[in-house]
Design an enzyme around this catalytic site. Structure first.
Site, PDB file in Angstrom:
ATOM      1  N   ASP A  53       0.861  -1.185   0.000  1.00 38.26           N
ATOM      2  CA  ASP A  53       0.000   0.000   0.000  1.00 38.26           C
ATOM      3  C   ASP A  53       0.897   1.233   0.000  1.00 38.26           C
ATOM      4  O   ASP A  53       1.984   1.218   0.582  1.00 38.26           O
ATOM      5  CB  ASP A  53      -0.907   0.017   1.231  1.00 38.26           C
ATOM      6  CG  ASP A  53      -2.016  -1.025   1.169  1.00 38.26           C
ATOM      7  OD1 ASP A  53      -2.412  -1.408   0.054  1.00 38.26           O
ATOM      8  OD2 ASP A  53      -2.492  -1.445   2.234  1.00 38.26           O
ATOM      9  N   ASP A  96      -7.013  -1.508  -4.591  1.00 38.10           N
ATOM     10  CA  ASP A  96      -8.108  -1.123  -3.690  1.00 38.10           C
ATOM     11  C   ASP A  96      -9.063  -0.144  -4.378  1.00 38.10           C
ATOM     12  O   ASP A  96     -10.281  -0.220  -4.201  1.00 38.10           O
ATOM     13  CB  ASP A  96      -7.560  -0.488  -2.411  1.00 38.10           C
ATOM     14  CG  ASP A  96      -6.671  -1.424  -1.614  1.00 38.10           C
ATOM     15  OD1 ASP A  96      -6.846  -2.651  -1.724  1.00 38.10           O
ATOM     16  OD2 ASP A  96      -5.797  -0.923  -0.876  1.00 38.10           O
TER      17      ASP A  96
END
Length: 156
Positions: free
Chosen positions: A110, A129
């Site tokens: 991330d 995401d």
């Protein structure tokens, strides 16, 4: 169209994650907009918001089943409306992107970080995401606009 969306989504996710791995190091942010947006490397060993931390086998298994079910539905039913095809394609591409990370690294990379000074911090996320979220929003729109929705009286 579906295969193109899936492949392009996976490529975009992989390229941005490889950039994050090479360019960012843990604790070293790239500030894009001061006090609002930066790139910050994070190894997420859980799912959304860190749930199921260190349960990679479980997450890999669930993700694979979900991908297979969505792909089966997407490619078997040729009469699906366009918005449903796009929605499922986006969700599948994002799921595959994060699945690749889980299998390869045992965590998900991330790096996209929105925040307001030191007061508000949205969880760090990645392109996969975003793809899953956009696909889910389109899926909700499809469900709401689907013929006969009013007759279901869900909210009565």
């Amino acid at each position: 169209m579906e295969i193109i969306i899936i492949v392009l989504g996976i490529i975009l996710d992989r390229v941005t994650k490889l950039w994050a791995i090479k360019r960012l190091s843990i604790g070293e942010d790239i500030v894009v907009i001061k006090d609002f947006f930066s790139f910050s490397y994070l190894e997420n060993r859980g799912a959304a918001f860190g749930i199921f931390k260190d349960k990679q086998l479980f997450l890999i298994s669930i993700t694979m089943v979900a991908i297979l079910l969505m792909m089966f539905y997407l490619f078997i039913n040729k009469t699906n409306p366009k918005i449903l095809k796009i929605s499922l394609s986006l969700i599948i591409s994002g799921a595959i992107g994060n699945l690749i990370d889980r299998i390869k690294y045992r965590y998900v990379v991330d790096f996209i970080f929105f925040h307001y000074k030191d007061k508000y911090h949205f969880p760090i996320f990645n392109i996969a995401d975003v793809l899953v979220s956009l696909g889910t929003i389109l899926l909700i729109i499809f469900i709401i606009k689907e013929d006969g929705y009013e007759d279901r009286k869900i909210f009565s």
